[in-house]
Write an enzyme that holds these catalytic residues in place. Structure first.
Site, PDB file in Angstrom:
ATOM      1  N   LYS A 149       0.864  -1.189   0.000  1.00 54.15           N
ATOM      2  CA  LYS A 149       0.000   0.000   0.000  1.00 54.15           C
ATOM      3  C   LYS A 149       0.896   1.234   0.000  1.00 54.15           C
ATOM      4  CE  LYS A 149      -3.646   2.677   1.219  1.00 54.15           C
ATOM      5  NZ  LYS A 149      -4.331   2.369   2.488  1.00 54.15           N
ATOM      6  N   ILE A 150       0.710   2.104  -0.992  1.00 49.78           N
ATOM      7  CA  ILE A 150       1.478   3.345  -1.054  1.00 49.78           C
ATOM      8  C   ILE A 150       0.544   4.507  -1.340  1.00 49.78           C
ATOM      9  CG2 ILE A 150       3.536   2.134  -1.907  1.00 49.78           C
ATOM     10  CD1 ILE A 150       2.958   3.510  -4.647  1.00 49.78           C
ATOM     11  N   SER A 151       1.083   5.695  -1.262  1.00 50.13           N
ATOM     12  CA  SER A 151       0.354   6.883  -1.677  1.00 50.13           C
ATOM     13  C   SER A 151       0.308   6.947  -3.206  1.00 50.13           C
ATOM     14  CB  SER A 151       1.043   8.146  -1.161  1.00 50.13           C
ATOM     15  OG  SER A 151       1.113   8.171   0.237  1.00 50.13           O
ATOM     16  N   THR A 210       0.094  11.458  -0.951  1.00 42.28           N
ATOM     17  CA  THR A 210      -0.912  12.224  -1.684  1.00 42.28           C
ATOM     18  C   THR A 210      -1.306  13.459  -0.888  1.00 42.28           C
ATOM     19  OG1 THR A 210      -1.769  10.169  -2.630  1.00 42.28           O
ATOM     20  CG2 THR A 210      -3.171  12.122  -2.792  1.00 42.28           C
ATOM     21  N   ALA A 211      -1.363  13.319   0.429  1.00 46.32           N
ATOM     22  CA  ALA A 211      -1.719  14.460   1.274  1.00 46.32           C
ATOM     23  C   ALA A 211      -0.746  15.622   1.052  1.00 46.32           C
ATOM     24  CB  ALA A 211      -1.717  14.041   2.745  1.00 46.32           C
ATOM     25  N   HIS A 219      -6.488  10.118   7.530  1.00 51.35           N
ATOM     26  CA  HIS A 219      -7.147   9.012   8.224  1.00 51.35           C
ATOM     27  C   HIS A 219      -8.134   9.492   9.297  1.00 51.35           C
ATOM     28  CE1 HIS A 219      -4.509   6.624   5.897  1.00 51.35           C
ATOM     29  NE2 HIS A 219      -3.453   6.681   6.675  1.00 51.35           N
TER      30      HIS A 219
END
Length: 280
Positions: A53-55, A111-112, A155
């Site tokens: 799981k990655i951005s 991404t944030a 989150h």
């Protein structure tokens, strides 16, 4: 098969069935749980996991070795990152007051942070000051305690920030949605191109469907990994981040990913890529 995901409720909800051997034909998983800054780094290394799981923001650096899977990740509306401040920072609701300020972010390839840079270019004259990378669960305490002037959070912070006495300065998800009319692409599931990608896709989609059909079975596992969140917060988190795009990104989801990475590459924030490489 080695996999690395976050301990967040959406990931543990999605992968519970596969992790616990409930998907027929799926191989046993060797799981590493880590914050997104660590998983982004793992994927960029030569010895990264099979599935990780990655951005979405980190995709341009890993597409030569990994393929984006059309399922298992986090896209949606009303679920984007937020910029928080405390009253002591003097920022209140004026984004211009972030100019020259010290801001904590969860990862420089998240991404944030990518959305934050795109937003700040339009809303913060002269730009922000120092960027400090912290694990996401340390960001709100750092803002509260005055160690940084503002924090970029993701989150479940969306549900818990008022308990830290913090103020919402900007909802970057809302900004993105108003600007593009597309969902926000947050977390992606990728797999090594050398593997059987259709099979992995099928196992993840089966795990998603199992989670929806048997929501009670995963609760203990989710709470064990959720860093002492309440059951109410974990359920709100899952409801927000696990949706139709989790089962299948679809045309709209792919459009969102292309829009994000195209805009970011035009601004020189990520390397330019062959956008057709995003499609499995």
């Amino acid at each position: 098969m080695k996999i690395s995901i976050s301990p967040c409720p959406n990931d543990t909800f999605v992968f519970h069935a596969w992790v616990h051997g409930l998907i027929p034909g799926a191989p046993r998983l060797d799981v590493t749980y880590a914050d997104i800054d660590i998983t982004n780094t793992l994927a960029a290394g030569s010895a990264g996991p099979d599935v990780v799981k990655i951005s979405y923001a980190a995709l341009p650096w890993v597409l030569s070795e990994y393929a984006l899977l059309p399922c298992g990740g986090a896209l949606g509306k009303g679920c984007g990152p937020m910029v928080l401040t405390s009253n002591r920072a003097g920022c209140n609701n004026d984004s211009a007051r972030l100019s020259g300020r010290r801001v904590a972010v969860p990862s420089e390839r998240s991404t944030a942070y990518l959305l934050f840079r795109l937003w700040a270019a339009q809303h913060v004259p002269g730009g922000v000051g120092e960027i400090v990378v912290l694990p996401f669960h340390e960001i709100m305490p750092a803002v509260r305690d005055g160690l940084v002037d503002a924090g970029l959070v993701i989150h479940e912070a969306r549900f818990t920030y008022p308990s830290y006495g913090l103020t919402l300065l900007a909802d970057l998800g809302s900004w993105w949605e108003q600007d593009t009319n597309l969902p926000i692409p947050l977390g992606a599931i990728i797999a090594r191109r050398s593997l059987d990608l259709p099979a992995i896709t099928g196992w993840i989609q089966a795990s998603v469907k199992y989670a929806w059909a048997h929501p009670e079975e995963s609760k203990e596992y989710i709470l064990h990994h959720s860093q002492e969140l309440s059951p109410e917060v974990t359920q709100a988190h899952i409801k927000l981040y696990v949706n139709e795009f989790t089962e299948n990104i679809g045309e709209t989801g792919y459009k969102a990913v292309v829009a994000l990475l195209s805009r970011a590459s035009q601004e020189g924030l990520v390397p330019k890529i062959d956008l057709t490489a995003l499609y499995l």
